[in-house]
Structure formats: structure tokens, C-alpha cells
Design a protein around this motif. Sequence first.
Motif: not given
Length: 322
Positions: A18-44
Motif C-alpha cells: 500500500v505504501s509503495c503504491l502511495l509513494a508511486l503516485g498511483a493513489v486515485q480511486a478506480q485508477e489502474r496500475i500495471t505491475f510487471a515481474a518475472t512471471g511464474g510462481f512468484m509473480q502469482t
Amino acid sequence: MIPTFARRSLLRQIPLAVSCLLALGAVQAQERITFAATGGFMQTASVDTMLKPATDKLGMTFRQETLDNIASIRVQVQSGKPAWDIVKVPAEDCAAGAKEGLFEKLDYSQIPTDGIPASGRDPVWVAANMVSTMMVWRTDKFKPGAEPKTWADFWDVQKFPGRRSLPAFPQETLEIALMADGVAPDKLYPLDIERAFKSLEKIKPHIAAWWKTGNQGAQLLTAGEVDVGVVWGSRLATLLKDKEPVNFTYNQGLLGYSCLAIPKGAARCSRAEGHRADAQSRNAGQCAGRHGDLRSGQCQCLQGQDLLARTHEDAELFAGEL
């Protein structure tokens, strides 16, 4: 079951997310962010235990994509309009991205750091979970009391015969080779590269497979293609959950981390003004930077032998070319 020390300490980190999202500025209700990681078990696991609860709490939505490595982030940043708002990458990519200026500066007034060691924080990234690398063997090959317990044992093909596997990349493999050659864990850095490669030459004829992904490392053991190998903690968690005939040791294991960062120029970053993390949320990072007990499947902070048996990797070493 999500182990906190695995390649990857997700439990009890919703407040951190939550804190990271706030710090990113992605704080607007109903806003959509895009998260990218290396896939597999750990992304899930990251999405289920960290990202989704955090976005739900903030009334946001998200989409996810996969990335290959730091080169993928570099291309996004060079485009001037990164499509990703948050990335989660291994430590060596954190270090490389920081050196190259690929990440935005974080606002630590909004990111709780309790329990996160100094080595897991940087002005432009923060560790999200620990990454554990350890020796794993098939129990139908090595009986209790007769299994390899050190990397020197792994190298001893006479006393501990069997097919072996190792990662096909330098991070972790060079440290393992040096410990097999007698270097004490607390004396590993700076790495003696020449000595490490000489050590690897000794075991090379006995390596049945050099794996390139965490899934491959685990599957080699489950398929019986190797008898003993190196496995990341997240993959080991799955093996134990599925009751595969394997066991492991913490002894001489390695600990790294994955990090969260904001690609330079991410559109939502500029919107962070005056927002603070929810002070009433659970303590962030309660187990961040600490090490859960895989065998229990719980986020429990380990102390004593299990913790001391493992060595923190130096990510800066692999931020550039060897």
C-alpha cells in the motif's frame, strides 16, 4: 504456501505494498496500475498476497505483465513512456537499474522499513522479499544421515555419488563454488573469480544439467533427472507441498532479495503529492528482510542456527559484467 525467505517474504507485507503504491503516485480511486515481474510462481504469489490486497484497499485496479530482465526495463525507460508503473526484479537488476538511472526516487516518508535491513533499501528501490538458495536432494537417493550437508559434500562425488545440477548463471553459482573449495561464508566477498572457476572445473564433468529457470531446477529433481541440486526456496515450497521425495538444508545457503521499483518516467509517479500510508495498518515488513520457516509454511522470524547458516549475497557485484 508462500515462504517468506523464498526467491521471493510476501506475507504480512500488504501495508508495504500500500505504501509503495502511495509513494508511486498511483493513489486515485478506480485508477489502474500495471505491475510487471518475472512471471511464474512468484509473480502469482506477489499478486495474490501483496498487490491485489493493496489495490483493493486503495480502491484501485491493476493489470500485470511479465518482463525478462533489466533489458526489458531499459527499453521501456528509453521509450520515454514506460507502460509499467511498478516492477519487481531480482537484486542484481535492482543494483544495475539504480546505477543506470532507470528508476524513480522513492518517498520513504510513505514506505515503512521496519524489519528491512539497510542492504535491502536504496533511494530508488526497496526489497519486497528475501530470496533463498539452498541444496536439495532426493530422499530416495540419500537416506537420513547419509545426505550431503555442505557444498564440499556436493563436490565430493566419491562419497556422495549421483547426478547433480547447478544454476547456469554466475550469481549464487560462484559463491557455491568457493564454499565448496573451502572459503568460509563470511569471507566470500569480494569473490575470487579465478578460484571459483577452478572449483567449477572440478565438478563440471558431474553436472547433468545447468538450469536456467527456477522451475527447471525443481523439475530436474521431481523427474528424477538429478539426485541433488540447487533450488530456490519458492520452488522448494511447491515440492514440499506436493510431497515430493526431497529434503534440504539451510547450511551454507544464500540469501538475496527481490525489489520493487518505479521505472523512470512512469506516468503515475508525478501524481504523488501529500499522500501518506495508512498509519493504522498492520506493521509493514514484519517479516520483510527476515526469514520464514519453509517447513511450517508460516511467516515466522527465524533466529539462531537456521539464520546464521545462510549468507547474504552481494547484489552489487552482479550489477555489471564480471
